[in-house]
Design a protein around this motif. Structure first.
Motif, PDB file in Angstrom:
ATOM      1  N   THR A 304       6.723  -8.510  -3.086  1.00 52.13           N
ATOM      2  CA  THR A 304       7.125  -9.047  -4.383  1.00 52.13           C
ATOM      3  C   THR A 304       7.784 -10.419  -4.247  1.00 52.13           C
ATOM      4  N   HIS A 334       8.575  -4.835 -12.024  1.00 45.33           N
ATOM      5  CA  HIS A 334       8.446  -6.222 -11.558  1.00 45.33           C
ATOM      6  C   HIS A 334       9.180  -7.170 -12.501  1.00 45.33           C
ATOM      7  N   ASP A 398      -1.190  -7.376  -8.190  1.00 45.26           N
ATOM      8  CA  ASP A 398      -0.521  -6.434  -7.307  1.00 45.26           C
ATOM      9  C   ASP A 398      -1.346  -5.167  -7.188  1.00 45.26           C
ATOM     10  N   GLY A 553       4.244   1.374  -5.992  1.00 40.76           N
ATOM     11  CA  GLY A 553       5.204   0.317  -6.263  1.00 40.76           C
ATOM     12  C   GLY A 553       6.623   0.673  -6.686  1.00 40.76           C
TER      13      GLY A 553
END
Ligand code: ADP
Ligand code: MG
Length: 699
Positions: A304, A334, A398, A553
């Motif tokens: 990230t 995110h 991602d 994630g």
């Protein structure tokens, strides 16, 4: 000859319209060529003929030659059967048929010589062979009896007596009707000579009816070579064309935003690997060519931050950036992480998901197109036509394996000049597969975890060992840690799975009355999911019971135990992804795989690999070996019909590498195949592209 290959299968002698429909529906065989490229799945050595005196009940499949002494139908109802007493002069065996008597009665004649193939068993002291294969023992047949091909067929085909034997007959006739010298080549004479390949005609004959194991190997080699060669050639040509056609945005400096962040707000020292990768990205973005880079880094390796720094470069050069994530949870996370990190900077970040509607959405869209928004983070909602950027210079995708090719390609169309693209994945793709899938991508690897991480300990427990496990969970929670418990969710049986989850949840609630427990699954509304995740993140709850929605994630560093129920139902890469949800803090973390006692061989291997290693690349290789590429996560969704006819990416890695070099050499020396001898390759490539249109969109 091309015409012959393309001729409709219904015109083949012995096929006709009905069988043609069946072949097309069941095996996608529409033309003569399709049939020739429908290869056997196994071969059985029929070169040896036993005498009946040698036979006992322990032998595997064997072949006999002899005559029927007598054929009779005996028994009533379900035990009705046809029995043929078969002798070669050294003894007698009984050939028995229980099914299909309608077609069989009267088919075989007493006194005619036959070849019989099957598995002998002993019953009531007599040797039996049930449902044997039978051929007339004509000289021609015996002569050809080397390795005999077996073809996969479907139940429907068998019912219409289009079984393996019938296909064998069709292919035999077809090959006989094609004269050797009329079989046109698909590779150039130079390639054939240089690499010692069989001609196409010979290879096709030998692949169906090999004279010897050695000829079979040669035929396989030639056909694999051809298959891999055109895949590689296409990728290489395509990437050359793409580089010629598109320029990229030139981003000469790293810009103020990058520098400010790097020097003032970076929350921790970057790892060596993160620094190296950022340099690689920075170089691409400053080259004037479009960046097209795959970033592989194990779960928790800090991708990230790399994404953020790359996006800041774009912003520092006057462009906007977009970060696309596959799920709502992940996009939101995110957004929160990045907003937090950029809190004291003058960079405007927005979140766009399917859930953001009405005025809010309209405002974001207008700020985007006016250029007020610097970074847009979102799910595939960012792909919608209404989403217009004023100057999109950089796109980060991602967990790219979650997106289809078409979706990825769509981001390009948001500009006349394509933005730089960074795709990130924690599912390490083995090199051979990456070459075939993404031959056009540069690859960066983060091969180092942030300091202070302790390797996750993975343990396998059986269902019955739950009591001990619960004690362990209690200890962990008492020490202030949190726990995930994951249940499988496979779409076809969502109802059953949800029941599993509900039952599991009840059991956990009863076992741990003193703790607060979260529950998250795919059927919940996104807001509810999000709220529940937030509760867990804030430590309001100690245990998170969930389906695989949390697979990708999610970042809760205080969670230290991942329990995976029914671990046998998960693939390796999924298990690895789930395990990656823990081990994100400084504490020792654990992954517990729970299964039943009875495990298939493959499952036992999978669990064994998980217990042995934390290395994502090792796991990806093992996954490829165990499952084959067609099943690998990412290959199906990536839009590639991964239907290699003969080559196997797991096993033919070396050949792939070799063929890649051959294709590179050709592109170097004769990029448009203008030399006379290479024109054949050009023609074949065009045909290949027509058949595999999706390929041209990759990356
Ligand atoms: P992934 O590669 O799986 O996407 P993340 O980017 O989510 O990993 O990072 C995992 C965790 O590691 C995050 O909590 C992040 O803040 C932390 N992290 C990232 N880089 C570093 C670093 N260089 N040093 C310490 N912690 C880091
Ligand atoms: Mg991540």
């Amino acid at each position: 000859m091309i015409d012959l290959f393309q001729r409709d299968i219904k015109y083949l002698q012995g096929v006709g319209p009905q069988r043609a429909t069946l072949l097309q529906k069941e095996l996608q065989i529409a033309s003569f060529g399709d049939l020739l490229y429908y290869f056997p799945y196994k071969y059985v050595d029929k070169s040896k003929i036993y005498t009946i005196s040698q036979v006992d009940g322990n032998m595997p499949y064997i072949q006999l030659k002899g005559k029927f002494l007598h054929i009779e139908v005996v028994g009533e109802g379900r035990s009705r059967r046809m029995v043929g007493h078969f002798s070669d002069g050294t003894g007698v065996v009984d050939l028995v048929w229980f099914k299909g008597l309608k077609f069989l009665i009267g088919k075989y004649k007493v006194g005619v010589e036959y070849l019989v193939f099957g598995k002998p068993t002993v019953f009531n002291g007599r040797i039996n062979i049930a449902h044997p294969d039978i051929d007339k023992a004509e000289a021609a047949v015996i002569e050809e009896m080397g390795l005999r091909p077996y073809y996969n067929t479907s139940e429907r085909m068998k019912r219409s007596s289009l079984n393996s034997q019938a296909l064998e007959q069709l292919i035999r006739h077809l090959l006989q009707s094609i004269e050797k010298e009329r079989m046109e080549e698909t590779l150039s004479p130079t390639l054939i000579a240089k690499h010692g390949l069989l001609s196409l005609g010979e290879a096709l004959r030998q692949i169906h009816f090999p004279q010897s194991p050695e000829m079979l190997r040669k035929a396989q080699y030639r056909l694999k070579f051809e298959e891999l060669f055109y895949i590689q050639l296409n990728i290489l040509r395509y990437s050359k064309e793409r580089r010629q056609r598109y320029k990229g945005f030139l981003m000469e400096t790293v810009g103020d935003e990058f520098l400010a962040f790097y020097h003032q707000y970076l929350p921790f020292e970057l790892t060596g690997a993160q620094k190296r990768v950022i340099k690689e990205i920075r170089k691409d973005m400053g080259s004037g060519k479009q960046m097209n880079r795959l970033l592989q880094g194990d779960v928790g390796s800090g991708k990230t931050l790399v994404a953020l720094l790359s996006m800041l470069i774009a912003i520092g050069n006057g462009y906007q950036a977009c970060l696309m994530a596959p799920t709502e949870i992940l996009a939101t996370q995110h957004y929160e992480t990045i907003s937090q990190l950029l809190m004291d900077m003058n960079v405007k970040v927005e979140l766009l998901t399917g859930n953001i509607k009405g005025k809010r959405r309209a405002q974001i869209l207008s700020d985007l197109s006016s250029g007020d928004v610097d970074i847009l983070i979102g799910t595939h909602a960012v792909l919608e036509d209404a989403v217009e950027f004023s100057a999109l210079g950089m796109v980060v995708i991602d967990e790219q394996h979650r997106f289809g090719v078409a979706q990825r390609a769509k981001l390009w169309t948001k500009n006349t000049c394509p933005p730089h693209i960074l795709v990130m994945t924690a599912t390490p793709i083995p090199r051979t597969l990456a070459m075939t899938l993404y031959g056009d991508l540069e690859v960066s690897v983060i091969d180092e975890l942030p300091p202070g991480r302790k390797p996750i300990q993975t343990i396998h427990r059986y269902d019955a060992q739950r009591a001990g496990l619960y004690n362990f969970l209690r200890e962990q929670i008492e020490q202030g840690r949190q726990v995930y418990i994951v249940y499988p969710l496979i779409q076809e049986s969502e109802k059953i799975d949800l029941k599993n989850l509900e039952d599991g949840y009840q059991q956990i609630v009863e076992t741990f009355p003193q703790y607060r427990i979260s529950k998250v699954h795919g059927k919940m509304k996104p807001q509810e999911k999000e709220a529940e995740m937030q509760r867990f993140l804030r430590r309001d709850t100690q245990i998170m019971v969930a389906t695989t929605v949390i697979e990708v994630g999610v970042n809760v560093p205080n969670a230290s135990v991942m329990v995976i129920e029914n671990a046998e139902r998960f693939g390796l890469s999924q298990l690895h992804q789930l395990r990656g949800r823990v081990g994100r803090g400084a504490e020792q973390s654990y992954c517990v795989l729970i299964t039943g006692y009875k495990l298939a061989e493959d499952t036992r291997k999978r669990i064994g690999i998980m217990v042995q290693t934390n290395d994502g690349f090792e796991i990806a290789e093992a996954d490829l070996q165990l499952r084959g590429p067609g099943d690998l996560e990412g290959t199906q969704q990536s839009g590639i019909a991964f239907d290699l006819k003969i080559a196997n990416i797991a096993r033919d890695g070396q050949l792939l590498q070799y063929v890649r070099e051959v294709a590179e050499e050709l592109i170097e020396s004769d990029p448009n195949c203008e030399r006379l001898e290479n024109q054949i390759i050009w023609t074949e490539l065009a045909k290949y592209r027509k058949k595999n249109q999706n390929w041209s969109l990759i990356s």
